[in-house]
Structure formats: C-alpha cells, structure tokens
Scaffold this active site. Structure first.
Site, short mmCIF file in Angstrom:
data_model
loop_
_atom_site.label_atom_id
_atom_site.label_comp_id
_atom_site.label_asym_id
_atom_site.label_seq_id
_atom_site.Cartn_x
_atom_site.Cartn_y
_atom_site.Cartn_z
CD GLU A 318 -3.57 -8.71 58.49
OE1 GLU A 318 -3.53 -8.06 57.79
OE2 GLU A 318 -4.24 -9.46 58.72
CG HIS A 319 -5.99 -6.89 61.54
ND1 HIS A 319 -6.08 -7.68 60.26
CD2 HIS A 319 -5.51 -5.64 60.90
CE1 HIS A 319 -6.21 -7.25 59.40
NE2 HIS A 319 -5.79 -5.77 59.94
#
Length: 433
Positions: A318-319
C-alpha cells in the site's frame, strides 16, 4: 539474494484468521438482510455498546457537535480538506469527455456520470480518524455525487466529535454513528431507515474489508482496503531512526498492520531493529504497534538497488517510503504500489493525514491490478454512438451483417441488415412473407 533478519508470522496462521473473518462477516450481512434495523442495532450493541434512539444524526445534533470542536481543529480540518479537494479537482480535470466523428455522420462519445449515492466508511472504534472523512467524502463531492452517506462508529461509547465535524465540513448529506460490518451491510442492502447506496468507499479493519469484498457486485466498492501496510526502502544513506519511527507510525493502526524494511545495508537494518526496540515501549499506542511489529514486521537485507526494487514490487504494498540517495528513481523502477513517498522530506503519515493525495489505497497485493481511491472511482465512464449519414449507415449495416454471421449470430446480423435496408434500400431476404 535477500537475508531476512526478521520474519512475519507463518502464512497458515494468517489464512486461518481470514477464514474466521469471512464466516463472521457472512453471518452479519445475512442477518442485516433478513432483520434490517433490528440486526443493525443488535450488532452495534454487541460490538460497540452503542444503541442510541437514532443512529443518524439530525441537523441540530450535527451543529451542536461541530460547535464543541476546538477552533484550531476546525481550521486544520478545513486546510486539509482544501488540499484533498484541490488534488481531486486536478484529477477530475484530467478526465476529458469527448465526441468524435469517426466516419461521415458517425459520432462516438464518452462522458463521465457520478454514481447517485455513495457510502463513506470512516473507521473509528479507538481513534477518531478524521482524515478518512476528507478522503472519501470530499473526493465524492468533487466527482459530483449528489448523496453521500457517512458512517463512523462511536469511540468508547462517545461521539467522535472531530470526525463528525470533518464529515460535515466535507459535505456529507447524512452522518450516521454506526460502524463495523453492520454499517457496511446497512449502506449496501438498505434498511427501513437507511436507503442503500451504489458504492462504498473507505478503509477499515479486516472485517470491514471482507464485508466490502462479499458485497461487491451488489454494490460497487473503491477497492479492498484492509489493514494498512508500510514498506520502507533504504540504502546506506538512510537514517535508522527515521526508518524505525516511520515503520512504527503505521504499525499503530492495528495489530494486523504489516511493517517491512528492505535495505541494501545490514548496518541500517540492525540499527533500525535496535531503534524499534528502543522506541516501541514508550509509544502510547504500543498495544497495537507492538503486536503488529511482532507478528507482521519484516526486515530484509539485499545486495543491490536492483534487488531492492524487484523485491519491493513483489510485495506490492500500500505505502512505499523511499529513503535512498536518489528516491525519484523509484518512479521509474517500480510499478506495483499504492502510493510512493519519495525522500526523507515526506512520509506516509503526510499522505495519511494532510498532504492531499488520497490515503485509501490497495492492500493485500491489490496494487498489482489497481491504484487507490480517486475521483474517477465515483464516476461511471460511459459511451454513446449516433449514426445520421445514410452512406455510413449502409456501410456499417452490411458490415455488421457479415461479421455477425461469421459468429453465427443471426439476430445481430438482421439488426445490421435492417439498418442497411433503411439507409440504402437493401433487400431483406429473411423477411419474405
């Protein structure tokens, strides 16, 4: 070859946990379908100890709650929402509608239509996650969604005033103090007191993510946004203290939040591990961050930047925070991520809270096929066609007849034949009396 200095829990344990989540969620959704508001109230009492006279806030209640929020908090909410709104408007501006004449009298077009109603799930339960209101509601309103329903749970039996204020200032048309699977199910299938929505967006825990997965198809969803993930990429120039702080910043989201470091330097890896152990006991959120790091934290040491970026893409997290000497290189080298955070000057927390890009991002490998929430998620991209030239109508009608009969689709062929007959007088041998 990568050396793993810290492993996550075995995959089998995670799979078993997910199976339990699926079963629980399916039961709640089925009950809400059958009993509606009664089921919603029962689960709210069970999971959140929350059973007000009405879950939906009235305009007067909203006004009173917003007035109780400190002015500085309101000002900060407005500032952040301005950033989110500005970026979403730039996204919308990038989505042009068009009409083109491909042949004489043949016009093909594309336009974007907002969904009629969207649900915004704003996680809570423990923390007042005001930022999720910005990301879901502001973005939907920029897209032109006429009805946005916001659902957020109480926190320890109390109204999350800052979250309510954020939802109101973002433009929510309805605000419900309701959380968990019961909120997602109510928005999706509707009850006597809540009209259903067409699409639900917003992050949440494993149960919320699973509810959206099971309801997808009956409604649209933004993506499978489950427990947050952070991947920190570091070379020998990185600061281990910064690496540790940023890993723990995401681990505090919940005990199931993965936090991973990949580095080309064993020294950076070992110092980061030491910093995590030093910082963790003093974190007010260590009861979440601790289990997350213990069970889902990983540290990998690789031999080169080539290997670093290849492994990072394999995670499809995600990040992805890039703490290397040349962080913008990741824009060229990586293709599988929700969002990039380039250099020590920014951080995942900026994206979560203040900078303007959307923080609802793909997890659990979904970055292999989708990006995060953006204004386009609330828009249906549709096409249209029109034929007004008889010559083009005859050409297309005859072509349609031939192409359809190759596929043995006689009904399609006859629709084409009729257009050729009307445009140019072609005979219809299959229509003889």
């Amino acid at each position: 070859m990568a050396t793993i200095l810290k492993h996550a829990v075995p995959g089998a344990e995670v799979t078993a946990s997910l199976d339990q989540v699926r079963e629980t969620v399916a039961g709640v959704i089925a009950d809400v379908r059958e009993r509606g508001d009664a089921a919603v109230r029962a689960y709210s009492e069970k999971f959140d100890r929350w059973s007000p006279e009405a879950f939906r806030l009235s305009a007067g209640e909203i006004e009173k709650i917003v007035a109780s929020v400190p002015r500085q908090v309101i000002d900060d909410i407005r500032f952040v929402q301005d950033q989110v709104r500005s970026f979403a408007r730039h996204q919308l501006d990038s989505m042009g509608e068009f009409e083109v004449e491909t042949l004489p009298g043949v016009r093909l077009g594309q336009k974007h239509i907002p969904v009629r109603a969207a649900g915004a799930y704003i996680p809570g339960g423990r923390y007042p996650l005001t930022a999720s209101a910005h990301m879901t509601i502001v973005t939907a309103k920029v897209a032109g969604v006429p009805r946005v329903v916001a659902c957020t749970p109480p926190i320890h039996g109390e109204i999350p005033a800052a979250t309510v204020a954020a939802a109101h200032l973002a433009g929510a048309d309805e605000i419900w103090l309701l959380g968990g699977v019961q909120a997602v199910a109510a928005m999706a299938v509707g009850t006597d007191t809540m009209e259903p929505v067409n699409l639900i967006a917003g992050p949440g825990n494993a149960y919320v993510a699973e509810a959206k997965r099971q309801l997808f198809g009956e409604i649209g969803i933004d993506l499978f946004a489950g427990p947050t993930e952070i991947l920190v990429l570091a070379d020998s120039a990185a600061d281990p203290f910064v690496c540790a702080v940023d890993l723990l910043s995401q681990a505090e989201h919940g005990p199931d939040s993965p936090a991973v470091l990949i580095t080309t330097s064993r020294e950076i890896a070992e110092k980061t591990l030491a910093e995590v152990e030093r910082l963790l006991p003093g974190m007010p959120t260590r009861d979440f961050a601790g289990p997350a790091w213990r069970d889902h934290g990983q540290v990998h040491v690789v031999d080169s930047l080539d290997e670093l970026y290849a492994l990072a893409d394999a995670f499809a997290f995600e990040h992805v925070e890039v703490l290397t000497a040349e962080p913008r290189e990741a824009l060229r080298r990586m293709t599988q991520y929700g969002a990039l955070f380039l250099g020590e000057g920014t951080c995942v927390s900026f994206g979560d809270k203040v900078i303007g890009t959307n923080h609802v991002l793909p997890t659990r490998g979904a970055a292999r096929y989708t990006g995060g929430l953006w204004v386009g998620k609330y828009l249906k991209t549709v096409t249209y066609q029109e034929v007004t030239d008889t010559g083009s109508g005859a050409l297309l009608g005859r072509l349609c007849g031939r192409a359809s009969r190759v596929e043995l689709f006689e009904g399609h062929a006859r629709s084409g034949d009729v257009r050729a007959a009307k445009a140019a007088g072609d005979e219809l041998p299959w229509n003889k009396a």
